[in-house]
Every structure is written in C-alpha cells, then in structure tokens.
Design a protein around this motif. Structure first.
Motif, PDB file in Angstrom:
ATOM      1  N   UNK A   1     -12.130 -46.630   8.206  1.00 35.59           N
ATOM      2  CA  UNK A   1     -12.008 -47.973   8.749  1.00 35.59           C
ATOM      3  C   UNK A   1     -11.387 -48.926   7.442  1.00 35.59           C
ATOM      4  N   UNK A   2     -11.451 -48.577   6.313  1.00 38.40           N
ATOM      5  CA  UNK A   2     -10.871 -49.373   4.975  1.00 38.40           C
ATOM      6  C   UNK A   2      -9.263 -48.995   5.303  1.00 38.40           C
ATOM      7  N   UNK A   3      -8.686 -48.126   5.721  1.00 44.27           N
ATOM      8  CA  UNK A   3      -7.442 -47.688   6.000  1.00 44.27           C
ATOM      9  C   UNK A   3      -6.704 -48.498   6.903  1.00 44.27           C
ATOM     10  N   UNK A   4      -7.553 -48.431   8.087  1.00 43.52           N
ATOM     11  CA  UNK A   4      -7.121 -49.225   9.187  1.00 43.52           C
ATOM     12  C   UNK A   4      -6.887 -50.934   8.894  1.00 43.52           C
ATOM     13  N   UNK A   5      -8.139 -51.308   8.113  1.00 40.71           N
ATOM     14  CA  UNK A   5      -8.400 -52.659   7.542  1.00 40.71           C
ATOM     15  C   UNK A   5      -7.095 -53.055   6.542  1.00 40.71           C
ATOM     16  N   UNK A   6      -6.467 -52.097   6.097  1.00 37.98           N
ATOM     17  CA  UNK A   6      -5.490 -52.607   4.986  1.00 37.98           C
ATOM     18  C   UNK A   6      -3.793 -52.805   5.829  1.00 37.98           C
TER      19      UNK A   6
END
Ligand code: C5P
Length: 222
Positions: free
Chosen positions: A98-103
């Motif tokens: 999720x943190x990769x997509x949220x970036x």
C-alpha cells in the motif's frame, strides 16, 4: 454543537482509527478512514494483475474504480465497484504494497479530491497521513497522534491475533518501521506533523485518555 472538521494524522499503528471512530461517535460526526481508500486501490491493482510499478496503469485503475465508504456496525465498510472488500484490504499482501501505491502522485490527487468532497459539509473526523497538511488544511482541530514503534507494533500485534493477518511481534515491528520510512520519505505529501497540529504521544496513554484530550481540544475551540 456546530459542525467542524477534525484531522487526525500519524504513523501506522498509532491508534488513529480507534480514536477517530470514538471521537466521531461522541460528537455525532462521520468517521472517514483514508488509509482504507489507499488500501482499496492497492487491492484492486493486485486483483486485476496490474504491475504496481507501472504508475500509469495504477493511476488508470484508480481512476476507473468506484470506492464507497459506508458506516457499518463495527466501523467503516469499504466497497469497490459494489463489492464489500472491508476485510480483503487488510491482508498482508495489501499492507505490504500500500505505501508504494500511496506514493503515486496521480493516485493521491484522485483520492484527495474525493476526501475533500466528503468533508465539504463538515462534521467529519478524518484520519490518515496528510489530512492536516494537504486534505483539510483548514480543519478546525488537528491532531498528530504518535507512539513508540515498539508500542505501536504491540498494539497491532494484539489486534490481529487469531486473524488471517497474525504474525510475530518482530515482523510487525519491522513492517511498521518500513511503512513509517516509506510514508515519511515519499516526495508527494509525506507524513509530517502540520505546523498547527497538536502532537499527542499515546505511548503511555489509554484510549479513553486520548479520546478525552481530543474532545477537550474540540470544547476549547467552541
Ligand atoms: O492507515 P493505514 O495504515 O490503513 O494506511 C495504509 C497506508 O496508506 C499507509 O501506510 C500510507 O502509505 C497510506 N496512506 C497515505 N495517506 C493517507 C492515508 C494512508 O499515504 N492519508
């Protein structure tokens, strides 16, 4: 009480959703979990076999899906294109990505626009990473909720015991530290305390104590 907006930001596992939900309940406001929206996009990307590194394809996926947040008996339910994905978005697979997509800037723009619309009529308690800084910079009450990494890992560890997300405390601590690093280090809307947010360190506080502190801030502003 007249309606106003409350922004609660902070790192993973700080207890934002529990606290935000309780504060919303006390005030009769609506709770919005923005992390669930980033998780919903991540779930859809994985479900459709889209390469998470292909930012254009991810942005297209995000633009083409319908995310609905609906108040449920045990908190907020999340629907993607009409399907209830409330538990699917909490799996390790989604949490790891999720943190990769949220970036991705385009994904953030889409979701931030939706979040702003949700808060337009006030009476919202919104939790996330960039609410006080970007989504609702004019929120009447802003809180930056944090706690030590160890304490946050212990809380999450207890929360997921007996569920499909169960893991070891060490794994949990590593995951939380990794997500902190990605969320704080990204270029677009990194996790940072807004200049006018009140910092609450919940390491040694109980949930009712944190809720009461926030309700007190709300009383002070009226
Ligand atoms: O709050 P939760 O831990 O469910 O959020 C999942 C992830 O979504 C965070 O680790 C962060 O990468 C991202 N997020 C974000 N901005 C928000 C809320 C969540 O980037 N406002």
């Amino acid at each position: 009480m007249t309606k106003f907006n409350i922004a609660i930001d902070g790192p993973a596992g700080a207890g934002k959703s529990t606290i935000a939900r309780k504060v919303a309940g006390e005030l009769g406001f609506v709770y919005v979990d923005t992390g669930a929206m980033y998780r919903a996009v991540t779930w859809k990307v994985l479900q459709d076999g889209v390469n998470p590194l292909d930012t254009e394809a991810v942005a297209r996926t995000a633009a083409g899906m319908k995310i609905e947040l609906v108040p449920g008996p045990d908190g907020q339910l999340v629907f993607v294109d009409g399907r209830d994905v409330s538990s699917d978005i909490r799996t390790k697979l989604v949490t790891d990505r999720v943190s990769q997509i949220a970036a991705i800037a385009e994904v953030r723009k889409l979701l931030v626009d939706k979040q702003k619309q949700m808060a337009a009529s006030k009476g919202i308690v919104m939790d996330g990473r960039d609410i006080g800084t970007h989504v609702l910079p004019d929120a009447e009450v802003k809180v930056f909720l944090t706690a030590s990494v160890r304490k946050r890992a212990e809380r999450r560890f207890q929360e997921v015991q007996g569920t499909a997300m169960a893991t070891t405390l060490e794994e949990m601590e590593k995951d939380i530290a990794r997500r902190d690093m990605l969320d704080e280090g990204r270029e677009v809307s990194p996790l940072v305390q807004a200049a006018d947010a009140v910092m609450l360190d919940s390491t040694d506080l109980t949930i009712p104590e944190v809720v009461e502190s926030i309700l007190e801030m709300c009383r002070m502003r009226t």
